[in-house]
Scaffold this active site. Sequence first.
Site, PDB file in Angstrom:
ATOM      1  N   CYS A   7       0.844  -1.200   0.000  1.00 35.01           N
ATOM      2  CA  CYS A   7       0.000   0.000   0.000  1.00 35.01           C
ATOM      3  C   CYS A   7       0.876   1.245   0.000  1.00 35.01           C
ATOM      4  O   CYS A   7       0.555   2.238  -0.666  1.00 35.01           O
ATOM      5  CB  CYS A   7      -0.925   0.003   1.213  1.00 35.01           C
ATOM      6  SG  CYS A   7      -2.298  -1.169   1.095  1.00 35.01           S
ATOM      7  N   ASP A  30      11.151  -7.072  -7.732  1.00 32.35           N
ATOM      8  CA  ASP A  30      11.252  -7.673  -6.402  1.00 32.35           C
ATOM      9  C   ASP A  30      12.658  -7.430  -5.858  1.00 32.35           C
ATOM     10  O   ASP A  30      13.647  -7.772  -6.504  1.00 32.35           O
ATOM     11  CB  ASP A  30      10.971  -9.172  -6.491  1.00 32.35           C
ATOM     12  CG  ASP A  30      10.805  -9.829  -5.136  1.00 32.35           C
ATOM     13  OD1 ASP A  30      11.497  -9.435  -4.173  1.00 32.35           O
ATOM     14  OD2 ASP A  30       9.978 -10.748  -5.028  1.00 32.35           O
ATOM     15  N   HIS A  46      -6.028  -2.402  -1.169  1.00 33.34           N
ATOM     16  CA  HIS A  46      -5.549  -3.405  -0.221  1.00 33.34           C
ATOM     17  C   HIS A  46      -6.540  -4.574  -0.179  1.00 33.34           C
ATOM     18  O   HIS A  46      -7.653  -4.454   0.323  1.00 33.34           O
ATOM     19  CB  HIS A  46      -5.371  -2.841   1.189  1.00 33.34           C
ATOM     20  CG  HIS A  46      -4.779  -3.857   2.101  1.00 33.34           C
ATOM     21  ND1 HIS A  46      -3.432  -4.110   2.136  1.00 33.34           N
ATOM     22  CD2 HIS A  46      -5.347  -4.722   2.967  1.00 33.34           C
ATOM     23  CE1 HIS A  46      -3.189  -5.083   2.992  1.00 33.34           C
ATOM     24  NE2 HIS A  46      -4.344  -5.471   3.513  1.00 33.34           N
ATOM     25  N   GLY A  92       2.769 -19.921   2.502  1.00 30.19           N
ATOM     26  CA  GLY A  92       3.998 -19.196   2.229  1.00 30.19           C
ATOM     27  C   GLY A  92       3.811 -17.712   1.963  1.00 30.19           C
ATOM     28  O   GLY A  92       4.762 -17.026   1.586  1.00 30.19           O
ATOM     29  N   HIS A  97      -0.997  -8.753   0.967  1.00 28.40           N
ATOM     30  CA  HIS A  97      -1.594  -7.867  -0.030  1.00 28.40           C
ATOM     31  C   HIS A  97      -1.479  -8.648  -1.334  1.00 28.40           C
ATOM     32  O   HIS A  97      -0.371  -9.039  -1.716  1.00 28.40           O
ATOM     33  CB  HIS A  97      -0.791  -6.556  -0.096  1.00 28.40           C
ATOM     34  CG  HIS A  97      -1.353  -5.524  -1.017  1.00 28.40           C
ATOM     35  ND1 HIS A  97      -1.729  -4.277  -0.564  1.00 28.40           N
ATOM     36  CD2 HIS A  97      -1.572  -5.519  -2.350  1.00 28.40           C
ATOM     37  CE1 HIS A  97      -2.160  -3.552  -1.596  1.00 28.40           C
ATOM     38  NE2 HIS A  97      -2.075  -4.301  -2.693  1.00 28.40           N
ATOM     39  N   HIS A  99      -0.726 -10.315  -4.606  1.00 28.67           N
ATOM     40  CA  HIS A  99       0.269 -10.065  -5.649  1.00 28.67           C
ATOM     41  C   HIS A  99       0.695 -11.377  -6.289  1.00 28.67           C
ATOM     42  O   HIS A  99       0.559 -12.449  -5.699  1.00 28.67           O
ATOM     43  CB  HIS A  99       1.488  -9.327  -5.088  1.00 28.67           C
ATOM     44  CG  HIS A  99       2.243 -10.085  -4.054  1.00 28.67           C
ATOM     45  ND1 HIS A  99       1.785 -10.268  -2.762  1.00 28.67           N
ATOM     46  CD2 HIS A  99       3.434 -10.726  -4.120  1.00 28.67           C
ATOM     47  CE1 HIS A  99       2.665 -10.980  -2.080  1.00 28.67           C
ATOM     48  NE2 HIS A  99       3.676 -11.278  -2.877  1.00 28.67           N
ATOM     49  N   HIS A 101       4.039 -13.210  -8.270  1.00 28.93           N
ATOM     50  CA  HIS A 101       5.459 -13.169  -8.625  1.00 28.93           C
ATOM     51  C   HIS A 101       5.579 -13.657 -10.057  1.00 28.93           C
ATOM     52  O   HIS A 101       5.031 -14.709 -10.397  1.00 28.93           O
ATOM     53  CB  HIS A 101       6.275 -14.124  -7.740  1.00 28.93           C
ATOM     54  CG  HIS A 101       6.391 -13.686  -6.333  1.00 28.93           C
ATOM     55  ND1 HIS A 101       7.542 -13.112  -5.842  1.00 28.93           N
ATOM     56  CD2 HIS A 101       5.524 -13.748  -5.293  1.00 28.93           C
ATOM     57  CE1 HIS A 101       7.375 -12.842  -4.555  1.00 28.93           C
ATOM     58  NE2 HIS A 101       6.157 -13.222  -4.202  1.00 28.93           N
TER      59      HIS A 101
END
Length: 115
Positions: A7, A30, A46, A92, A97, A99, A101
């Site tokens: 956020c 990242d 959020h 994990g 929030h 997302h 990868h």
Amino acid sequence: MAECIFCRIVAKSVPASVVWEDELTIAFMDLGSVNPGHTLVAVKPHVENIFALDEPLAAAVFQSAVKVALAIERAFAPEGVTLYQANGAAAGQTVFHFHLHLVPRYAGDGMALAW
């Protein structure tokens, strides 16, 4: 949520290497990258996990993921790309929030998802 790092990235109150942004999503590099080009695609509002994600946000985050994946392919020429997404601590999830990868992959790069 002031304590949520994503956020804060969306609000531009902490720096991030943003590579894509639209009305509903943001994509940034990242800091703990597995391979060069490892990018996170997050929803701007959020939303803690997939269970709280509505259909418009789900569509937006995956549309952005495709755009970012194509950019990763052009820039890094990986042999593949892994999309990873976790929901809940037991799965994990470490940043609560939503997302994705996007991890560029190469044979023998050492990243393994084992079960």
